[in-house]
Write a protein that holds these residues in place. Structure first.
Motif, mmCIF file in Angstrom:
data_model
loop_
_atom_site.group_PDB
_atom_site.id
_atom_site.type_symbol
_atom_site.label_atom_id
_atom_site.label_comp_id
_atom_site.label_asym_id
_atom_site.label_seq_id
_atom_site.Cartn_x
_atom_site.Cartn_y
_atom_site.Cartn_z
ATOM 1 N N THR A 54 0.827 -1.211 0.000
ATOM 2 C CA THR A 54 0.000 0.000 0.000
ATOM 3 C C THR A 54 0.857 1.255 0.000
ATOM 4 N N ARG A 55 1.858 1.269 0.852
ATOM 5 C CA ARG A 55 2.745 2.440 0.988
ATOM 6 C C ARG A 55 3.543 2.682 -0.298
ATOM 7 N N THR A 56 4.038 1.609 -0.908
ATOM 8 C CA THR A 56 4.834 1.746 -2.131
ATOM 9 C C THR A 56 3.985 2.270 -3.279
ATOM 10 N N CYS A 62 0.234 5.414 -7.590
ATOM 11 C CA CYS A 62 -0.363 4.355 -8.404
ATOM 12 C C CYS A 62 -1.431 3.607 -7.610
ATOM 13 N N ARG A 63 -2.491 3.223 -8.298
ATOM 14 C CA ARG A 63 -3.551 2.401 -7.702
ATOM 15 C C ARG A 63 -3.178 0.928 -7.729
ATOM 16 N N GLY A 99 -3.169 -4.638 -5.687
ATOM 17 C CA GLY A 99 -4.084 -3.526 -5.447
ATOM 18 C C GLY A 99 -4.964 -3.822 -4.248
ATOM 19 N N ALA A 100 -6.046 -3.102 -4.133
ATOM 20 C CA ALA A 100 -6.918 -3.225 -2.968
ATOM 21 C C ALA A 100 -7.796 -4.471 -3.061
ATOM 22 N N GLY A 178 -2.780 -16.097 2.144
ATOM 23 C CA GLY A 178 -1.947 -15.346 3.089
ATOM 24 C C GLY A 178 -1.086 -14.279 2.447
ATOM 25 N N TRP A 179 -1.534 -13.735 1.319
ATOM 26 C CA TRP A 179 -0.788 -12.698 0.591
ATOM 27 C C TRP A 179 -1.503 -11.347 0.678
ATOM 28 N N PRO A 180 -0.775 -10.247 0.464
ATOM 29 C CA PRO A 180 -1.464 -8.981 0.242
ATOM 30 C C PRO A 180 -2.383 -9.134 -0.970
#
Length: 229
Positions: A54-56, A62-63, A99-100, A178-180
């Motif tokens: 998220t921070r990067t 960038c989205r 992404g989100a 278990g990943w972003p």
């Protein structure tokens, strides 16, 4: 060759990930050993790992982030899922779009559900959908990993899917292995009798064999032209 057929039909493919506007930029993200910012302490803590993504992305306005095809990744050392046998699996065979959670994922062309599964191991795909397609006599498959488990509800094998149809959305760490949140998108010619699963990471010694069966997924995704970083 399949690659030439895909190039011929590229203009007809629907977006797998819809951009906000045609010139939206995606950040190229590096998960090799050269990324010294991504420490083991971060990789071993899902909250820190999510915050890193998220921070990067935010720091680069960038989205979405993208990358990974044929990338030799050190991040898989955190999961025993990739370390069975004498040689660990480290070479990534798909493209990841970061992404989100909740980011929609769409089918790029007509086809049907080949198979689906909840691959519920730490570091695995989590909720996975595999489509089968045909173009000019070629049969091939597209794999969508790290979706929400709710996206598997109501599916059945051979269920028709049309280009532009929403397949699902990015799942949360609790349901995506278990990943972003991200999508693992992979192109596969021969499924080799796999159902609901196919290796997304291989041993480096088997690189040529697996890359031949999983050509560059950007032939369909068509997002690498919108990158910076």
């Amino acid at each position: 060759m399949l690659q030439e057929v895909l190039k011929k039909y590229q203009s007809t493919f629907k977006p797998v990930i819809a951009l906000i506007h045609p010139d939206e930029q995606l950040l190229v993200m590096d998960f090799t050993a050269s990324n010294t910012i991504l420490t083991k302490a971060t990789l071993n803590n899902i909250k820190k790992f999510c915050n890193y993504i998220t921070r990067t992305l935010k720091a680069n306005s960038c989205r979405l982030g993208i990358g990974g095809y044929s990338e030799h990744r050190t991040i898989y050392a955190v999961s025993p899922h990739f370390d069975a046998g004498e040689e660990p699996r480290r070479l990534h065979l798909g493209i990841d779009v970061w992404g989100a959670a909740g980011t929609p994922v769409f089918a790029p062309l007509n086809g049907h559900i080949h198979s689906f599964r909840f691959n519920d191991h730490f570091g695995d795909y989590g909720a996975t959908i595999i489509l089968q397609h045909k173009l000019e006599g070629y049969t091939f498959h597209t794999l969508y990993g790290h979706l929400s488990i709710s996206n598997l509800q109501g599916l059945y094998e051979n269920m028709p899917v049309v280009a532009g149809q929403q397949l699902g959305y990015f799942g949360t760490p609790a349901e995506n292995g278990g990943w972003p949140p991200h999508l693992h998108f992979q192109l596969i010619e021969d499924m080799m009798k796999f159902r609901g699963d196919y290796p997304g990471v291989c041993r480096f010694s088997e690189r040529d064999k697996y890359l031949q069966n999983s050509p560059d997924p950007d032939l369909i995704l068509q997002l690498n032209g919108n990158t910076h970083g």
